[in-house]
Enzyme design. Structure first.
Site, PDB file in Angstrom:
ATOM      1  N   SER A 162     -74.076 -41.743 -12.147  1.00  0.00           N
ATOM      2  CA  SER A 162     -73.519 -40.404 -12.011  1.00  0.00           C
ATOM      3  C   SER A 162     -73.262 -40.158 -10.532  1.00  0.00           C
ATOM      4  CB  SER A 162     -74.494 -39.376 -12.600  1.00  0.00           C
ATOM      5  OG  SER A 162     -73.934 -38.090 -12.618  1.00  0.00           O
ATOM      6  N   ARG A 330     -70.551 -34.388 -13.937  1.00  0.00           N
ATOM      7  CA  ARG A 330     -71.238 -33.311 -14.636  1.00  0.00           C
ATOM      8  C   ARG A 330     -70.918 -33.306 -16.134  1.00  0.00           C
ATOM      9  NH1 ARG A 330     -69.318 -29.090 -11.831  1.00  0.00           N
ATOM     10  NH2 ARG A 330     -71.115 -28.622 -10.536  1.00  0.00           N
ATOM     11  N   VAL A 452     -80.701 -29.029 -13.153  1.00  0.00           N
ATOM     12  CA  VAL A 452     -80.053 -29.925 -12.186  1.00  0.00           C
ATOM     13  C   VAL A 452     -78.529 -29.858 -12.269  1.00  0.00           C
ATOM     14  CG1 VAL A 452     -82.021 -31.483 -12.199  1.00  0.00           C
ATOM     15  CG2 VAL A 452     -80.139 -31.891 -13.779  1.00  0.00           C
ATOM     16  N   GLU A 453     -77.872 -30.429 -11.248  1.00  0.00           N
ATOM     17  CA  GLU A 453     -76.415 -30.455 -11.114  1.00  0.00           C
ATOM     18  C   GLU A 453     -75.827 -29.045 -11.238  1.00  0.00           C
ATOM     19  OE1 GLU A 453     -74.357 -33.410 -13.356  1.00  0.00           O
ATOM     20  OE2 GLU A 453     -75.629 -35.031 -12.661  1.00  0.00           O
ATOM     21  N   GLY A 454     -76.466 -28.103 -10.572  1.00  0.00           N
ATOM     22  CA  GLY A 454     -76.038 -26.712 -10.619  1.00  0.00           C
ATOM     23  C   GLY A 454     -76.873 -25.954 -11.622  1.00  0.00           C
TER      24      GLY A 454
END
Length: 757
Positions: A162, A330, A452-454
């Site tokens: 990722s 994402r 995670v990731e925002g």
């Protein structure tokens, strides 16, 4: 009559003669826009410009082209990907023991060795550098299959595939950097991590305080131009075992060694973990999960300039690089985890409903349980549809930032709801941890994906509509660019043309919204015949509603809409529900219109339409300008909001699709791996479910005998089964088979117990 004619002439003159329109209408509005539209920050502009507009643009248009949806190619696993899943992935699944992994706080050494040897960390690395170069669909499917057995293993595999060094190097690295790092990343010699988040900067990555100052320094015995780095990062997955660190920092050149620009901006560099001053290793304990996650720090660490990913030319371009990669990444990993959770929950919960009894009947017969099981099953179908739709966009070389934000937020939230429902049905079996518990670790892991990731709250409140309203709207971004033009005369001319088109667009959406509401969406067209046609009509209506309400919100609130997060979040919810429903309808078509899937399709789309309409209603109810709210209600819900949740009968029909082993159940739970010869809680409950399903005709004979008085009316027990054979209600062979099934049932419903903890 004369008055009406004069009014018509006035309208024609006002709107039809360009110079008149420009002076009387466009110029005042142009001046208003100049005042109310806030200037975009550099990070906002880069976020807006990163990625592409895809199906989200159609949904924002007020008139989606459904044929375009159907014409999109359906992603297929390649022969190499299928072979990898059937061989390497299946072997890995048999090696995994999730309970032991959690107990030991790490994957077994042989698992680590196998992951590296078989290049599980190289799915996004090109073959020319030793990687597997799999599709987004392939990577998503592999991660999901692994997650059905071990979330620790799945997270360990997904992170290098990722956002991180491998992806950034593949897209932006110099050829020298690719040759240096990608082969080692592919074969597991190098283990990467990427350090972005710190104590003061999470979702607001643009606020990172970590710095890199351009200066001269010593490297390999020579004075070279480089960077003096200082950083403190946390929540970095794989950091404790990483051999190479990807680092995001703010680059500054106070002495002008590179030019006149002192604040260069966010930059990404690649640093060996063994480099002097790099500190890696301290672990976090993320909700008792066992994947490697920890901290990294560095104080006055000097690196050469050519360690910047992409070289010196990419100095200051790190934010754009991160946003573009994240807009794709994402949509792959975290949605895969959520979908896997749905497949596991649907398979195990439907089985548990068939083997667990209360009051002498299977718990799957209780309507309260059916209500939750219907949500689990339909939501899983929706997740699988959205997973394939989203990764399909990425494999078409799209970078749909709004769509992947929708997928990340809503799919992880739906995954959380699925696990919560599954835990409710399983009761005590769901909370007693041990080798037999297949839900406990899934339950604890859900907040990881949420965070995670925002963070999900900010993704919903700031990103989905915040970017969608500007990027996906057919006119707004162009109008903003026109307003920002330096040549005012040229700007007004461009703005006038856009504004006129925008006004026609708004008038069309207002008319369509009103007529659709008054006719129950019947004025809308549908691209298909049959039962799903009504769903396309409703979605087209809601698309027009979204376009209209967005225009009213932006026209009324202007730049302050960014601060009205509750309003913008609900508008984002409308767009999101339209996207999810579109994914379901496309999935149904792409899968060959399987008639057994229709209850799942109807339930999913009806729920999406209800959620979208409810969000619109809440926007109107809370809209700051009451006159605009009244106008919106008149146009969108003139006779009230008649969108409803699916009926009870439909929920029960959904439950019937998984009430016994069948092709529908297999199709919608195919990511839940059942490796041959692997004994665990999932295998136990599945084996019991299949065995008892085969015994239903025999059980029916026993219950019939109870009604006739040949057997006592009681719950079925091993003793009753023997009595039924003695009374010739069933044969001895049938009794033996039923006893075996009943033993499997008891094994499945038991929980783990320990002498001590």
């Amino acid at each position: 009559m004369t008055l009406i004619l004069l009014l018509i002439i006035a309208v024609i003159v006002l709107f039809g003669i360009t110079d008149v329109r420009r002076q009387i209408i466009s110029k005042p509005i142009f001046g208003f826009f100049k005042k109310v539209l806030p200037p975009l920050s550099q990070t906002e502009r880069e976020a807006m410009e990163a990625g592409t507009v895809w199906w989200d643009g159609e949904l924002f248009s007020g008139k989606p082209d459904w044929q375009q949806l159907h014409n999109m190619p359906q992603g297929q696993l390649s022969d190499a990907e299928k072979a990898f899943i059937d061989n390497q992935v299946d072997t890995l699944l048999r090696m995994l023991d999730d309970h032991a992994t959690v107990e030991n706080k790490d994957l077994a050494p042989e698992v680590w060795d196998y992951l590296k040897k078989e290049r599980f960390f190289s799915m996004i690395i090109p073959k020319s550098y030793g990687g597997l170069e799999f599709s987004a669909l392939g990577a998503s499917t592999i991660v999901a299959r692994i997650a059905s057995r071990s979330l620790t293993a799945a997270i360990t595999v997904m992170v290098p595939n990722s956002l991180g060094p491998g992806e950034l190097l593949s897209h932006y690295g110099t050829e020298e950097q690719k040759q240096r790092w990608l082969p080692g990343l592919a074969d597991g010699t190098e283990v990467p991590c990427f350090a972005l988040t710190g104590p003061e900067a999470g979702s607001d990555a643009g606020a990172i305080p970590d710095s890199g100052v351009v200066c001269m320094g010593e490297y390999e015995g020579e004075q070279v131009l480089g960077l003096r780095l200082n950083w403190e990062k946390r929540y970095i997955t794989l950091a404790p075992v990483a051999t190479v660190l990807g680092l995001a920092f703010k680059m500054r050149d106070p002495d002008g060694l590179l030019g006149d620009k002192k604040e260069i901006g966010i930059t990404c560099a690649l640093i060996p973990a063994s480099h002097p001053g790099v500190e890696l290793g301290n672990r976090h304990n993320p909700l008792n999960m066992s994947f490697m996650n920890g901290t990294t720090r560095g104080k006055d660490v000097f690196i050469p300039l050519d360690w910047i990913i992409g070289g010196q030319d990419y100095a200051g371009r790190g934010w754009r690089m991160l946003v573009e990669c994240l807009s794709a990444g994402r949509g792959i990993s975290l949605p895969a985890l959520a979908t896997s959770a749905g497949h596991v929950a649907t398979r195990t919960t439907s089985a548990y409903c068939g083997v667990r009894q209360q009051f002498g009947v299977n718990i799957g017969q209780f309507e309260g349980v059916q209500e939750a099981l219907a949500r689990i099953t339909a939501n899983t179908y929706l997740l699988e549809a959205a997973r394939k739709f989203t990764v399909g966009a990425i494999d078409m070389k799209q970078k749909p930032s709004v769509v992947t934000a929708i997928a990340k937020y809503h799919m992880t939230e739906i995954g959380r709801q699925i696990i919560n429902d599954a835990m409710d049905i399983h009761g005590g079996k769901g909370i007693q941890l041990g080798p037999k518990n297949y839900l406990g670790n899934q339950y604890m892991a859900q907040p990881v994906s949420i965070t995670v990731e925002g963070a999900n709250i900010l993704t919903r409140n700031l990103m989905i509509f915040g970017q969608g309203a500007t990027r996906c709207h057919p006119y707004v971004l162009s109008e903003m660019e026109a307003v920002a033009m330096e040549d005012s005369d040229k700007a007004l001319k461009v703005f006038d043309g856009l504004l006129f088109s925008h006004m026609l667009y708004g008038a069309r959406n207002a008319g369509v919204s009103l007529l659709s509401a008054l006719t129950g969406s019947r004025i809308q067209s549908t691209p298909v015949a049959g039962e799903t046609g009504r769903h396309y009509r409703n979605l087209s209506r809601l698309s027009a509603n979204l376009a209209l309400m967005s225009d009213l919100a932006m026209a009324t609130l202007g730049g302050s809409l960014k601060q009205k997060e509750m309003i913008s979040a609900r508008l984002g919810d409308v767009l999101s529900q339209l996207y999810l429903a579109s994914a379901v309808l496309r999935h149904f078509e792409a899968e060959g219109r399987q008639q057994g899937d229709l209850p799942l399709v109807h339930y999913s789309v009806e729920k999406c339409c209800y959620e979208a309409a409810n969000a619109l209603e809440e926007v109107i109810r809370n809209f700051p300008s009451r006159p605009m709210a009244w106008l919106a209600k008149l146009l969108i819900f003139p006779v009230g909001n008649h969108f409803c949740m699916p009926k009870d009968a439909l929920a029960q029909a959904v439950c019937q699709t998984v009430a016994k082993p069948n092709v529908v159940r297999e199709r919608i739970t195919h990511l839940c791996a059942l490796p041959e010869g692997h004994e665990d809680g999932i295998s136990e409950v599945e084996s019991a479910f299949v065995a008892l399903s085969e015994m239903q005709p025999v059980i029916a004979l026993i219950k019939k005998a109870m009604k006739k008085g040949k057997l006592p009316k009681q719950a079925i027990t091993p003793e009753l089964i023997d009595l039924a054979a003695d009374e010739d209600v069933i044969s001895s062979a049938q009794a033996e088979q039923l006893q075996r099934a009943w033993k499997l049932r008891l094994t499945a419903i038991h929980v783990d117990e320990f002498a001590s903890l």
